[in-house]
Design a protein around this motif. Structure first.
Motif, PDB file in Angstrom:
ATOM      1  N   UNK A 344      45.794 101.402 113.029  1.00 35.44           N
ATOM      2  CA  UNK A 344      45.387  99.994 113.354  1.00 35.44           C
ATOM      3  C   UNK A 344      43.788  99.976 113.747  1.00 35.44           C
ATOM      4  N   UNK A 345      43.253  98.556 113.431  1.00 40.05           N
ATOM      5  CA  UNK A 345      41.769  98.375 113.654  1.00 40.05           C
ATOM      6  C   UNK A 345      41.668  97.110 114.535  1.00 40.05           C
ATOM      7  N   UNK A 346      41.111  97.427 115.708  1.00 39.64           N
ATOM      8  CA  UNK A 346      40.784  96.262 116.564  1.00 39.64           C
ATOM      9  C   UNK A 346      39.262  95.989 116.525  1.00 39.64           C
ATOM     10  N   UNK A 347      39.072  94.609 115.983  1.00 42.33           N
ATOM     11  CA  UNK A 347      37.509  94.193 116.150  1.00 42.33           C
ATOM     12  C   UNK A 347      37.167  93.386 117.016  1.00 42.33           C
ATOM     13  N   UNK A 348      35.978  93.760 117.600  1.00 40.99           N
ATOM     14  CA  UNK A 348      35.358  92.673 118.795  1.00 40.99           C
ATOM     15  C   UNK A 348      34.354  92.040 118.679  1.00 40.99           C
ATOM     16  N   UNK A 349      34.191  91.783 117.155  1.00 36.11           N
ATOM     17  CA  UNK A 349      33.009  90.973 116.899  1.00 36.11           C
ATOM     18  C   UNK A 349      33.079  89.481 116.774  1.00 36.11           C
ATOM     19  N   UNK A 350      32.023  88.850 116.497  1.00 42.64           N
ATOM     20  CA  UNK A 350      31.813  87.508 116.390  1.00 42.64           C
ATOM     21  C   UNK A 350      32.821  87.073 115.145  1.00 42.64           C
ATOM     22  N   UNK A 351      33.681  85.733 115.309  1.00 43.11           N
ATOM     23  CA  UNK A 351      34.902  85.834 114.393  1.00 43.11           C
ATOM     24  C   UNK A 351      34.206  85.576 112.722  1.00 43.11           C
ATOM     25  N   UNK A 352      32.985  84.898 112.744  1.00 46.91           N
ATOM     26  CA  UNK A 352      32.479  85.084 111.562  1.00 46.91           C
ATOM     27  C   UNK A 352      32.088  86.381 110.714  1.00 46.91           C
ATOM     28  N   UNK A 353      31.881  87.392 111.640  1.00 47.73           N
ATOM     29  CA  UNK A 353      31.350  88.878 111.230  1.00 47.73           C
ATOM     30  C   UNK A 353      32.654  89.327 110.914  1.00 47.73           C
ATOM     31  N   UNK A 354      33.830  89.431 111.873  1.00 48.10           N
ATOM     32  CA  UNK A 354      34.937  89.946 111.919  1.00 48.10           C
ATOM     33  C   UNK A 354      35.633  89.552 110.528  1.00 48.10           C
ATOM     34  N   UNK A 355      35.854  88.365 110.246  1.00 43.49           N
ATOM     35  CA  UNK A 355      36.769  87.883 109.383  1.00 43.49           C
ATOM     36  C   UNK A 355      35.876  87.546 108.033  1.00 43.49           C
ATOM     37  N   UNK A 356      35.107  86.797 107.962  1.00 43.93           N
ATOM     38  CA  UNK A 356      34.701  86.243 106.873  1.00 43.93           C
ATOM     39  C   UNK A 356      33.622  87.428 106.302  1.00 43.93           C
ATOM     40  N   UNK A 357      32.974  87.906 106.848  1.00 42.81           N
ATOM     41  CA  UNK A 357      32.161  89.300 106.276  1.00 42.81           C
ATOM     42  C   UNK A 357      33.189  90.649 106.219  1.00 42.81           C
ATOM     43  N   UNK A 358      33.654  90.939 107.011  1.00 46.88           N
ATOM     44  CA  UNK A 358      34.442  92.227 107.027  1.00 46.88           C
ATOM     45  C   UNK A 358      35.688  92.097 106.375  1.00 46.88           C
ATOM     46  N   UNK A 359      36.391  90.931 106.609  1.00 45.95           N
ATOM     47  CA  UNK A 359      37.920  91.005 105.931  1.00 45.95           C
ATOM     48  C   UNK A 359      37.533  90.496 104.408  1.00 45.95           C
ATOM     49  N   UNK A 360      36.842  89.356 104.633  1.00 43.23           N
ATOM     50  CA  UNK A 360      36.526  88.576 103.323  1.00 43.23           C
ATOM     51  C   UNK A 360      37.455  87.363 103.118  1.00 43.23           C
ATOM     52  N   UNK A 361      36.875  86.179 102.829  1.00 41.50           N
ATOM     53  CA  UNK A 361      37.780  84.952 102.632  1.00 41.50           C
ATOM     54  C   UNK A 361      38.892  85.366 101.643  1.00 41.50           C
ATOM     55  N   UNK A 362      38.859  86.127 100.548  1.00 41.29           N
ATOM     56  CA  UNK A 362      39.737  86.555  99.503  1.00 41.29           C
ATOM     57  C   UNK A 362      40.962  86.895 100.100  1.00 41.29           C
ATOM     58  N   UNK A 363      40.925  87.559 101.291  1.00 40.72           N
ATOM     59  CA  UNK A 363      41.843  88.310 101.914  1.00 40.72           C
ATOM     60  C   UNK A 363      42.470  87.570 103.069  1.00 40.72           C
ATOM     61  N   UNK A 364      42.251  86.352 103.134  1.00 46.42           N
ATOM     62  CA  UNK A 364      42.767  85.632 104.432  1.00 46.42           C
ATOM     63  C   UNK A 364      43.351  84.179 104.066  1.00 46.42           C
TER      64      UNK A 364
END
Ligand SMILES: Cc1cc2nc3c(=O)[nH]c(=O)nc-3n(C[C@H](O)[C@H](O)[C@H](O)COP(=O)(O)OP(=O)(O)OC[C@H]3O[C@@H](n4cnc5c(N)ncnc54)[C@H](O)[C@@H]3O)c2cc1C
Length: 586
Positions: A344-364
């Protein structure tokens, strides 16, 4: 982790899944309910056993709390922090190279919101958590006179407020009781995992009903009071209770702290409540305290607890992407290209960084991407840290010897219109001419921060324009800080000449050095549409995310912001609960 996977799949079921990858992930989660299915999607993952059970992205205090809880549960846990030190916005630093003995809490500066549950579970006092309860709110007025407000002394509050209004002095105990009543309702909600309100799925419905049932004892008046608190401006609320501009100014401070909103904006009454429902363990509601060694020492205590439980912490380890396998989080890629895998991964970053940058829009899912793109993350805060050769000598309360008014908040918020003007100027695109400040002098208690005889004064000030995160604005920030210092100098004429070092942290540095996007101090505004079941996005307020195996522990989740550790604890609990559910099923 099947519960997590099932949850994410449930959440995704009603949403448009943007890509085949995301659809595949949801399908995989639904059907297998298990981690580590073979095959690779998204950013290519590595097959074979995971390097860790849990990877935590970000070593701010929430990431560290999550690590401590996961490690205590027996998970092999790794924290990856991008900066050279842990703590994030809870940091003690020595910003002046020619004065290394002077240390400041560079960003956050006082404690109140960390719940006893976390302090006790992680045995933080054993690891260095030590709080000095603060003295009173103090405001010296430019036109003369001063006021002190105590968190815990009704008699002295009455005397102080009587100087300005007898009627307000009489109202004060009722106001305190009213707030205490609301804290009884709102306090436990901070530790509640928000239900997925609006969902008709049986589990979500039962969670919503459970919450409603818990509050079945509330009467019509209490519900009305909560409604007022959630919808009113702090100015409107205080106008209902008090008449004196001086008293209202002092009580308005907590309504605008860290907020891109003046005191007349709806929703600021709740911000006041958010800052008034903690205590520092001394049982006095709304009391705040100084950590010995500055706020970095809070993070250090949590880091010690995490290490003690077996967690590994790496600094200088910046994450650039989340690794996905079959749409499930399976690790991270560091900026240096290294891949690290985890169950598992737990991310504690700002949501823009955590989701838009690290996960990527295409995967959400599309809806989720839109929610995060619309996330409001402004604040216009400037932190000014000063080293002083002597304490401020206030005309209203003379003397440079340590006195009670030096031991609490030393405010520059004389009236509501003063605070409002500072906000209006910034909203119109100009830094405030006379900024508002929540000042503190932690060295009134804490002798570890400076050489003997000196002091640190930390000024939390507002506002500069909300787009100052886009450029350093160095010279304008200096001019703004000079004006702020002039305001204090009007009421304490030795102030300017007592300053031997100054350090100014504006929104650009907060974003680029500390990852606080937009300069918002909480990873996102505490506006009504971003609270409880909406934080960080509807359907995902339970510390889980649309990506199976990825949990969310930042201040952008419910109970954040502030140094409260609750997001870290809840995200870890969610991951642990899901893992146990998977094991049970197996
Ligand atoms: C000026 C200011 C004053 C404040 N005053 C107070 C106060 O007095 N009291 C209070 O309770 N709260 C206060 N707050 C709010 C509080 O400090 C924050 O809400 C809280 O510290 C956030 O903690 P966090 O762990 O969620 O996030 P953060 O502290 O932001 O931690 C996130 C961590 O992730 C790291 N990181 C970022 N990107 C990466 C990456 N790509 N890879 C690896 N690591 C990465 C960052 O370096 C950081 O260490 C203040 C905040 C500010 C800015």
């Amino acid at each position: 982790m099947a519960t997590k996977a099932t949850q994410a799949a449930k959440a995704m079921a009603g949403k448009a899944v943007k890509t085949a990858q995301a659809a595949k992930a949801a399908r995989a989660a639904r059907t297998s309910g298990a981690s580590g299915a073979s095959g690779v999607s998204g950013v290519s993952g590595v097959s074979g056993p995971a390097d860790y059970d849990a990877i935590i992205v970000g070593g701010g205090h929430n990431g560290l709390v999550a690590a401590a809880y996961l490690a205590r549960s027996g998970a092999r846990t790794l924290v990856l922090e991008g900066r050279p030190k842990t703590g994030g916005a809870a940091t003690t630093e020595a910003p002046w190279p020619d004065a290394p003995d002077f240390k400041v809490t560079r960003l956050s500066y006082v404690m109140s919101l960390l719940p006893p549950t976390i302090i006790n579970d992680l045995q933080l006092e054993r690891h260095g958590y030590k709080i000095y309860p603060m003295g009173p709110y103090y405001q010296a007025f430019p036109e003369g006179g001063s006021i002190k407000l105590y968190a815990d002394d009704a008699k002295r509050n009455h005397d102080e407020v009587s100087k300005w209004s007898k009627k307000d002095a009489d109202a004060m105990p009722r106001w305190d009781a009213w707030l205490a009543g609301l804290a009884d309702v709102l306090g436990p909600l901070l530790l509640t995992v928000p239900p997925n309100i609006g969902s008709r799925k049986p589990r979500d419905l039962s969670e919503t009903l459970r919450l409603a049932w818990r509050h079945r004892g509330l009467d019509v008046r209490t519900i009305a009071d909560v409604t007022r608190l959630m919808t009113m401006s702090i100015a409107g609320l205080l106008d209902d209770w008090f008449e004196s501009p001086q008293v209202k100014g002092a009580l308005a401070v907590n309504g605008v702290i860290g907020t891109w909103a003046g005191p007349y904006e709806p929703g600021t009454a709740y911000v006041m409540a958010h800052h008034s429902i903690g205590d520092v363990g001394d049982g006095h509601l709304g009391n705040w305290g100084f950590q010995e060694g500055g706020m970095g020492a809070v993070a250090d205590a949590i880091a010690r607890a995490a290490r003690h439980a077996g967690a590994e912490i790496r600094t200088g380890a910046r994450v650039s992407q989340l690794l996905l396998r079959n749409g499930r989080a399976s690790g991270v890629i560091l900026e240096n290209g290294q891949q690290l895998t985890a169950k598992v991964v737990v991310t504690s970053l700002h949501p823009r960084t955590a989701f838009l940058d690290h996960v990527g829009r295409a995967n959400l899912p599309d809806d989720f991407v839109t929610d995060i793109e619309h996330w409001k993350t402004r604040s216009g805060v400037v932190k000014i840290n000063l080293a002083l050769a002597e304490l401020p000598d206030f005309t209203a309360d003379p003397g440079t010897n340590l006195q009670e008014h030096h031991t609490g908040s030393v405010e520059m918020a004389p009236t509501m219109p003063y605070i409002e003007r500072a906000f209006t100027e910034a909203r119109e695109g100009r830094p405030a001419v006379r900024p508002f400040s929540d000042g503190v002098i932690p060295t009134a208690f804490d002798k570890t921060l400076v050489p003997e005889g000196y002091h640190i004064m930390s000024l939390f000030t507002q506002w500069v324009p909300s787009d100052w995160n886009e450029a350093p604005h160095t010279e304008e920030l200096q001019a703004y800080a000079d004006r702020m210092i002039d305001c204090y100098n009007e009421v304490a004429p030795n102030f300017k000449s007592s300053i031997i070092h100054s350090d100014i942290v504006g929104p650009y540095e907060m974003e680029h050095e500390y990852g606080l996007i937009g300069g918002n101090i909480f990873h996102g505004e505490l506006s009504l549409e971003q609270l409880f079941h909406m934080r960080p996005a509807p359907g995902f307020a339970d510390y889980r995310t649309p990506v199976p195996g990825l949990y969310y522990a930042s201040s952008a989740t419910h109970a954040g912001g502030g140094v409260c550790g609750i997001p870290g604890m809840q995200a870890a609990r969610a991951a642990i609960a899901d893992r146990r559910a998977t094991l049970r099923r197996k």
